[in-house]
Enzyme design. Sequence first.
Site, PDB file in Angstrom:
ATOM      1  N   HIS A 135      31.246  28.720  29.583  1.00 45.56           N
ATOM      2  CA  HIS A 135      30.366  29.354  30.576  1.00 45.56           C
ATOM      3  C   HIS A 135      29.197  30.025  29.839  1.00 45.56           C
ATOM      4  O   HIS A 135      29.372  30.545  28.729  1.00 45.56           O
ATOM      5  CB  HIS A 135      31.155  30.391  31.387  1.00 45.56           C
ATOM      6  CG  HIS A 135      30.390  30.871  32.583  1.00 45.56           C
ATOM      7  ND1 HIS A 135      29.417  31.834  32.488  1.00 45.56           N
ATOM      8  CD2 HIS A 135      30.441  30.499  33.888  1.00 45.56           C
ATOM      9  CE1 HIS A 135      28.901  32.029  33.694  1.00 45.56           C
ATOM     10  NE2 HIS A 135      29.508  31.232  34.556  1.00 45.56           N
TER      11      HIS A 135
ATOM     12  N   GLU B 297      25.334  24.432  35.260  1.00 45.66           N
ATOM     13  CA  GLU B 297      24.933  25.759  35.727  1.00 45.66           C
ATOM     14  C   GLU B 297      23.663  26.180  34.989  1.00 45.66           C
ATOM     15  O   GLU B 297      23.745  26.701  33.867  1.00 45.66           O
ATOM     16  CB  GLU B 297      26.035  26.786  35.432  1.00 45.66           C
ATOM     17  CG  GLU B 297      27.339  26.528  36.135  1.00 45.66           C
ATOM     18  CD  GLU B 297      28.127  27.827  36.341  1.00 45.66           C
ATOM     19  OE1 GLU B 297      28.506  28.083  37.475  1.00 45.66           O
ATOM     20  OE2 GLU B 297      28.325  28.587  35.372  1.00 45.66           O
TER      21      GLU B 297
ATOM     22  N   SER C  86      24.027  30.568  42.021  1.00 45.64           N
ATOM     23  CA  SER C  86      23.556  31.071  43.315  1.00 45.64           C
ATOM     24  C   SER C  86      23.888  30.131  44.471  1.00 45.64           C
ATOM     25  O   SER C  86      23.067  29.937  45.370  1.00 45.64           O
ATOM     26  CB  SER C  86      22.048  31.368  43.267  1.00 45.64           C
ATOM     27  OG  SER C  86      21.787  32.441  42.380  1.00 45.64           O
TER      28      SER C  86
ATOM     29  N   GLY D 109      23.484  34.205  39.402  1.00 44.95           N
ATOM     30  CA  GLY D 109      23.392  35.593  39.834  1.00 44.95           C
ATOM     31  C   GLY D 109      21.994  36.049  40.187  1.00 44.95           C
ATOM     32  O   GLY D 109      21.737  37.250  40.312  1.00 44.95           O
TER      33      GLY D 109
ATOM     34  N   GLY E 139      30.084  31.889  41.811  1.00 53.77           N
ATOM     35  CA  GLY E 139      30.350  33.222  41.296  1.00 53.77           C
ATOM     36  C   GLY E 139      30.365  34.243  42.431  1.00 53.77           C
ATOM     37  O   GLY E 139      31.366  34.418  43.131  1.00 53.77           O
ATOM     38  N   GLY E 140      29.248  34.915  42.630  1.00 49.44           N
ATOM     39  CA  GLY E 140      29.165  36.034  43.575  1.00 49.44           C
ATOM     40  C   GLY E 140      29.737  35.730  44.950  1.00 49.44           C
ATOM     41  O   GLY E 140      30.523  36.527  45.497  1.00 49.44           O
TER      42      GLY E 140
ATOM     43  N   ASN F 206      34.733  31.357  40.620  1.00 46.91           N
ATOM     44  CA  ASN F 206      34.835  32.030  39.316  1.00 46.91           C
ATOM     45  C   ASN F 206      34.663  33.518  39.578  1.00 46.91           C
ATOM     46  O   ASN F 206      33.559  33.987  39.816  1.00 46.91           O
ATOM     47  CB  ASN F 206      33.730  31.495  38.385  1.00 46.91           C
ATOM     48  CG  ASN F 206      33.699  32.256  37.064  1.00 46.91           C
ATOM     49  OD1 ASN F 206      34.579  33.085  36.779  1.00 46.91           O
ATOM     50  ND2 ASN F 206      32.683  31.988  36.260  1.00 46.91           N
ATOM     51  N   TRP F 207      35.780  34.217  39.558  1.00 51.77           N
ATOM     52  CA  TRP F 207      35.748  35.645  39.928  1.00 51.77           C
ATOM     53  C   TRP F 207      35.234  36.527  38.798  1.00 51.77           C
ATOM     54  O   TRP F 207      35.072  37.740  38.986  1.00 51.77           O
ATOM     55  CB  TRP F 207      37.145  36.087  40.371  1.00 51.77           C
ATOM     56  CG  TRP F 207      37.604  35.449  41.661  1.00 51.77           C
ATOM     57  CD1 TRP F 207      36.858  34.665  42.513  1.00 51.77           C
ATOM     58  CD2 TRP F 207      38.899  35.549  42.265  1.00 51.77           C
ATOM     59  NE1 TRP F 207      37.617  34.278  43.594  1.00 51.77           N
ATOM     60  CE2 TRP F 207      38.875  34.801  43.473  1.00 51.77           C
ATOM     61  CE3 TRP F 207      40.083  36.198  41.909  1.00 51.77           C
ATOM     62  CZ2 TRP F 207      39.974  34.693  44.312  1.00 51.77           C
ATOM     63  CZ3 TRP F 207      41.193  36.085  42.746  1.00 51.77           C
ATOM     64  CH2 TRP F 207      41.134  35.346  43.939  1.00 51.77           C
ATOM     65  N   LYS F 208      35.017  35.944  37.634  1.00 50.68           N
ATOM     66  CA  LYS F 208      34.482  36.693  36.480  1.00 50.68           C
ATOM     67  C   LYS F 208      35.291  37.969  36.252  1.00 50.68           C
ATOM     68  O   LYS F 208      36.495  37.984  36.480  1.00 50.68           O
ATOM     69  CB  LYS F 208      32.984  36.955  36.669  1.00 50.68           C
ATOM     70  CG  LYS F 208      32.228  35.656  36.974  1.00 50.68           C
ATOM     71  CD  LYS F 208      30.737  35.776  36.861  1.00 50.68           C
ATOM     72  CE  LYS F 208      30.078  34.435  37.180  1.00 50.68           C
ATOM     73  NZ  LYS F 208      28.640  34.395  36.993  1.00 50.68           N
TER      74      LYS F 208
ATOM     75  N   GLU G 191      27.879  32.781  30.172  1.00 48.85           N
ATOM     76  CA  GLU G 191      28.135  34.178  29.785  1.00 48.85           C
ATOM     77  C   GLU G 191      28.952  34.232  28.500  1.00 48.85           C
ATOM     78  O   GLU G 191      28.762  35.126  27.665  1.00 48.85           O
ATOM     79  CB  GLU G 191      28.820  34.910  30.951  1.00 48.85           C
ATOM     80  CG  GLU G 191      27.822  35.197  32.076  1.00 48.85           C
ATOM     81  CD  GLU G 191      28.401  35.169  33.474  1.00 48.85           C
ATOM     82  OE1 GLU G 191      29.627  35.293  33.636  1.00 48.85           O
ATOM     83  OE2 GLU G 191      27.604  35.016  34.431  1.00 48.85           O
TER      84      GLU G 191
HETATM   85  P1  13P Z   1      26.649  32.987  40.933  1.00 45.26           P
HETATM   86  O1  13P Z   1      27.232  32.095  42.006  1.00 45.26           O
HETATM   87  O2  13P Z   1      26.920  34.424  41.142  1.00 45.26           O
HETATM   88  O3  13P Z   1      25.201  32.666  40.689  1.00 45.26           O
HETATM   89  O4  13P Z   1      27.430  32.614  39.561  1.00 45.26           O
HETATM   90  C1  13P Z   1      27.542  31.282  39.194  1.00 45.26           C
HETATM   91  C2  13P Z   1      28.490  31.193  38.075  1.00 45.26           C
HETATM   92  O5  13P Z   1      28.227  31.659  36.973  1.00 45.26           O
HETATM   93  C3  13P Z   1      29.778  30.525  38.317  1.00 45.26           C
HETATM   94  O6  13P Z   1      30.446  30.247  37.127  1.00 45.26           O
END
Ligand code: 13P
Length: 255
Positions: free
Chosen positions: A99, A171, A217, A177, A238-239, A13-15, A101
């Site tokens: 998600h 999640e 994470s 994050g 994510g990251g 997920n590149w956000k 967010e």
């Molecule tokens: P991180 O891997 O950066 O914690 O993010 C997880 C995420 O929100 C994937 O959708």
Amino acid sequence: MIPASRTPFVIGNWKMNLSERWAVALLDDLLPAIAGAPEVDVGVAPAFPCLRAAADRIAGTPVQLGAQNAHWEDKGAFTGEVSPRMLAELGVGFVILGHSERRNIFGETDERVARKVAAVRRHAMVPVLCVGEQEGERDAGRTLDVVERQLRIGLSEIRPADGAEIVVAYEPVWAIGTGRSATPAQAQEVHRMIREQLASMFSPRLAGTTRILYGGSVTPASAPALLSLPEIDGALVGGASLDAEAFAGIVAAAR
Ligand code: 13P
């Protein structure tokens, strides 16, 4: 269609990162790095403006294209929104919905998430429904209640017997994050509850073939312990998905 077995699925997920040229550059690095793992399904979810370029770059490879959100209507006066029909026409195969967010920053409710899940299904794309508790909810012992509600309402607009695939991603919000992933025991407890709930809402067959991913994470260091658990069928990353080597390390751990 519902897959016959739960092939591991790892999604990046590149956000709201990576403009088009960086998205394509990441794919240039990533595609050779994951070529040795055909037994894992891999997907990437770039931002909307990069979908076309990403679709072109991954054409002919097994990597699946995803979007990070969708509206529930096909068209209309919804300034700033993107419809599921538009995504389907671009070759998007799965859509991340609900998600945390989206829920916490943009006020998305369970009811809206449910409409989006149904809309994505209408266009034969796979919804990746995200669920997860906030830290205060976990501390108050409400984790299972919160996840149960998100799942029950989020899947309330789809018919149990229409035979199409869904993916669920657990999640925990406090793990996203932060560098603090859930422990394998914490994740396993919630994943087991999600599978039991899918069995009671739909059928044991659907529960047994639905992939439940863990996100929060995930790194090459944390992935092996999480992905070796029987109830964890992959990762939503994510990251670490913004780094080809790190993401490939997670894909390797999912084999
Ligand atoms: P991180 O891997 O950066 O914690 O993010 C997880 C995420 O929100 C994937 O959708």
